[in-house]
Every structure is written in structure tokens, then in C-alpha cells.
Design a protein around this motif. Structure first.
Motif, PDB file in Angstrom:
ATOM      1  N   VAL A   1       0.832  -1.204   0.000  1.00 33.47           N
ATOM      2  CA  VAL A   1       0.000   0.000   0.000  1.00 33.47           C
ATOM      3  C   VAL A   1       0.868   1.255   0.000  1.00 33.47           C
ATOM      4  O   VAL A   1       0.589   2.228  -0.698  1.00 33.47           O
ATOM      5  CB  VAL A   1      -0.957  -0.003   1.208  1.00 33.47           C
ATOM      6  CG1 VAL A   1      -1.639   1.353   1.357  1.00 33.47           C
ATOM      7  CG2 VAL A   1      -2.000  -1.105   1.055  1.00 33.47           C
ATOM      8  N   GLU A   2       1.943   1.229   0.784  1.00 31.21           N
ATOM      9  CA  GLU A   2       2.852   2.379   0.822  1.00 31.21           C
ATOM     10  C   GLU A   2       3.564   2.565  -0.519  1.00 31.21           C
ATOM     11  O   GLU A   2       3.784   3.694  -0.957  1.00 31.21           O
ATOM     12  CB  GLU A   2       3.886   2.181   1.930  1.00 31.21           C
ATOM     13  CG  GLU A   2       3.307   2.274   3.334  1.00 31.21           C
ATOM     14  CD  GLU A   2       4.341   1.991   4.410  1.00 31.21           C
ATOM     15  OE1 GLU A   2       5.527   1.810   4.032  1.00 31.21           O
ATOM     16  OE2 GLU A   2       3.980   1.937   5.593  1.00 31.21           O
ATOM     17  N   ARG A   3       3.913   1.452  -1.162  1.00 33.15           N
ATOM     18  CA  ARG A   3       4.642   1.520  -2.420  1.00 33.15           C
ATOM     19  C   ARG A   3       3.732   1.954  -3.577  1.00 33.15           C
ATOM     20  O   ARG A   3       4.178   2.624  -4.511  1.00 33.15           O
ATOM     21  CB  ARG A   3       5.257   0.152  -2.717  1.00 33.15           C
ATOM     22  CG  ARG A   3       6.174   0.086  -3.934  1.00 33.15           C
ATOM     23  CD  ARG A   3       7.478   0.820  -3.682  1.00 33.15           C
ATOM     24  NE  ARG A   3       8.239   0.220  -2.599  1.00 33.15           N
ATOM     25  CZ  ARG A   3       9.163  -0.722  -2.754  1.00 33.15           C
ATOM     26  NH1 ARG A   3       9.434  -1.171  -3.963  1.00 33.15           N
ATOM     27  NH2 ARG A   3       9.823  -1.180  -1.720  1.00 33.15           N
ATOM     28  N   PHE A   4       2.463   1.544  -3.517  1.00 34.85           N
ATOM     29  CA  PHE A   4       1.531   1.832  -4.609  1.00 34.85           C
ATOM     30  C   PHE A   4       0.294   2.538  -4.038  1.00 34.85           C
ATOM     31  O   PHE A   4      -0.712   1.879  -3.714  1.00 34.85           O
ATOM     32  CB  PHE A   4       1.120   0.543  -5.321  1.00 34.85           C
ATOM     33  CG  PHE A   4       2.276  -0.232  -5.891  1.00 34.85           C
ATOM     34  CD1 PHE A   4       2.865   0.150  -7.091  1.00 34.85           C
ATOM     35  CD2 PHE A   4       2.792  -1.337  -5.226  1.00 34.85           C
ATOM     36  CE1 PHE A   4       3.926  -0.556  -7.626  1.00 34.85           C
ATOM     37  CE2 PHE A   4       3.861  -2.061  -5.746  1.00 34.85           C
ATOM     38  CZ  PHE A   4       4.435  -1.657  -6.946  1.00 34.85           C
ATOM     39  N   PRO A   5       0.336   3.854  -3.931  1.00 32.36           N
ATOM     40  CA  PRO A   5      -0.777   4.612  -3.331  1.00 32.36           C
ATOM     41  C   PRO A   5      -2.097   4.472  -4.079  1.00 32.36           C
ATOM     42  O   PRO A   5      -3.167   4.737  -3.514  1.00 32.36           O
ATOM     43  CB  PRO A   5      -0.273   6.062  -3.377  1.00 32.36           C
ATOM     44  CG  PRO A   5       1.210   5.964  -3.501  1.00 32.36           C
ATOM     45  CD  PRO A   5       1.464   4.724  -4.289  1.00 32.36           C
TER      46      PRO A   5
END
Length: 321
Positions: free
Chosen positions: A218-222
Motif C-alpha cells: 500500500v505504501e509503495r503503490f498509493p
């Protein structure tokens, strides 16, 4: 046929494997070194719950010696988690890292390393890390299982002494849901992705039992969205079939159209009888190859995948807290 692959661990507990299989059917579990699969995982493969797959084969003897030597060295100098951290700290394709491992671990070991082995091979480093991580995860799982059995026995004795019936349900010594991949999440993702890039087909669906892994994604792909949450409390086969159909129907469609229907799938669900819930996520307009590229740092042009889903999909199967 949807290619469902468990990540980024190469070990899964029986309970988690059963929960995933119950909701999504048979799924793939990568193994880093041929001939080193734990017997429990082989049994799950024999019962058709999982498919064991070796994306990379070769240098097995060298890798086993490397793992044994590194474990022996680490037992004298560091605890398991710290040893794994040291192994991945410099990156799986870092020249200095590779040289350090070869020098410190294989020092005074004649006949183990050939000239070819001295060359930097990120896959050798990644497979070694994944094998050590698998052993670490299996050991931790066995410890937790023994603690839970001891806790259950002590509770049972206590209830008998009080003359009361034993309460039903699972007992946990810690009272918390364990997450093995919360340890060195980024390194696990990098090593596993290096292995996955050598598979013959990209994953259509990434499956995990780790909340830490999903949080990292989730942090890597907003742009990621939650598509659906199911408990399998009603008809799990029907629910899994519906979810698989959802992936299939929107895999190659423009997200502007498919994403609208995907968002309508989202709802909260109570845990099923086994205590697990499934959460499905989608990343619009980002392919599986792009996901692997992000975690490894290698350009997509090096990927062997000729085709694959237009969007990346993830499933989290975990016990409700």
C-alpha cells in the motif's frame, strides 16, 4: 486459469494454507532450493492444496554448503534475525555484499567455491536468503505451536482443578496474531521478486497471510484500492468463484470501466469459523511485472514475461484481530 502465487515467504503454516485453499483453491508456493522443502509442505502438495514450484534450479550443492556455513558462522556471532538482516543489508546484487559473504563464510573452505561462484549472482544471494528465512520461519512456527499446546494444556488443567468445562476455541500464548513477514519485509519482497522474475509466467494474483506485506504494498503503490473482503462464512466455494471471476473479468479491461465495478465489491465481513478473512486489492494500470520491478530494482525489460494481467491483484488471508 488464474496463476495464484503466495508471497513473499516460501513457508506457510498448515492453518494459513488451509484458509487460503478454502477461499482461493490451489495456489503456488515457490521454493528456493531443490530438495529442501519441509515435509509438511510436501504433504500439502500431495493433497493438492498447494503447488510447489522452483523458478530457479542449479548450484544446489553450492547453495546448501553456503547456507550451512553461514548458519554455523551466524550461530557463533549473531541471532537468527540479526543474521538474516546482515545477509540482506547490502542488497542482493551488491558487489561488496557478495564479496563479504564469500570471504567471511567460505574462508578456509577449500573446494567449495569455483571461479564462476565468485561472480556476483543476485539469484544465489536471494535464494540463500529465502532458504535461511524459510528455516527461520519454520522454527518460529514450531516454537509458537509448542507454546500454544503448552498454554492449552495449562488452561485445561486449571479448568479441571476448578471443576469447570474448558472453554472452546484456539489458545495463543502471546494473545496476538503472529506475522512472520513483519521481520525484514522489504528484504523478503526483494529476494522473492528476484525468484518470481524467473518463473515462466507472471502471477495473476499475489497472495499473502501477512498484514505487514500488504501495508508495504500500500505504501509503495498509493493507487491501490480494496476490492472486497469475504469471510467464507456462507458459501466459500461460491465466494471464491465470484472473486476469481472478478479478477478474470477486469484483468485486461481499462480500469476506468473495470474499477467502478471492482469498488462495488468492497464490504466488511466477520471472520469465518476458522477465524480467517480474505481481503482483495487491485492496483490499476500496474502489471505484475511492474510490481516485481519495483521490489527488485531491476528494469522491466529484463522480465521474461511476454504477457500478463494489465492490473496487479493482491489477496490477504489472515486471522481477524
Amino acid at each position: 486459469m488464474i496463476n495464484k502465487v503466495f508471497f513473499p515467504a516460501t513457508f506457510i503454516t498448515q492453518a494459513a494454507a488451509a484458509a487460503v485453499n478454502h477461499r482461493l483453491g490451489r495456489f503456488v508456493l515457490y521454493q528456493p532450493i531443490m530438495g529442501q522443502t519441509p515435509r509438511m509442505l510436501e504433504h500439502l502438495s500431495e493433497t493438492y492444496a498447494i503447488e510447489l514450484r522452483h523458478p530457479v534450479i542449479g548450484k544446489e550443492a553450492f547453495l546448501l554448503e553456503l547456507c550451512r556455513a553461514y548458519s554455523s558462522w551466524g550461530n557463533l556471532h549473531q541471532k537468527d534475525a540479526l543474521r538474516l538482516n546482515r545477509l540482506a543489508g547490502g542488497g542482493f546484487y551488491n558487489q561488496d555484499f557478495a564479496a563479504e559473504i564469500k570471504t567471511e563464510v567460505l574462508k578456509n573452505k577449500k573446494g567449495v567455491e569455483s571461479e564462476n561462484d565468485k561472480k556476483v549472482d543476485p539469484l544465489v544471494n536471494a535464494r540463500m536468503f529465502l532458504q535461511l528465512a524459510q528455516e527461520f520461519d519454520r522454527s518460529e512456527s514450531e516454537i509458537r505451536e509448542n507454546l500454544e499446546k503448552a498454554d492449552h494444556a495449562s488452561r485445561q488443567l486449571f479448568e479441571q482443578l476448578r471443576g469447570e468445562g474448558l472453554a472452546s476455541g484456539d489458545f495463543s500464548a502471546s494473545g496476538e496474531v503472529d506475522d512472520a513477514c513483519a521481520v525484514m519485509t522489504e528484504s523478503r519482497l526483494a529476494a522473492w521478486s528476484l525468484l518470481a522474475k524467473n518463473d515462466t509466467a507472471p502471477p495473476d494474483v499475489f497472495i499473502t497471510d501477512s498484514r505487514a506485506v500488504i501495508n508495504t504494498v500500500v505504501e509503495r503503490f498509493p493507487s491501490i484500492i480494496r476490492m472486497k473482503t469475504i469471510s467464507a462464512a456462507g458459501d466459500p466455494v461460491s465466494a471464491a468463484s465470484e472473486l476469481a471471476g472478478s479478477f478474470q473479468s477486469i484483468a485486461d479491461a481499462p480500469w476506468s470501466d473495470a474499477g467502478k465495478s471492482a469498488k462495488r465489491f468492497s464490504y466488511l465481513a466477520p471472520p469465518a469459523e476458522d477465524g480467517f478473512v480474505l481481503e482483495a486489492y487491485g492496483i490499476p494500470e500496474i502489471s505484475s511485472a511492474k510490481v516485481l520491478e519495483s521490489f527488485t530494482g531491476f528494469p522491466e525489460s529484463e522480465s521474461p514475461f511476454g504477457t500478463g494481467p494489465r492490473h496487479a491483484f493482491f489477496c490477504l488471508v489472515t486471522k481477524a484481530v
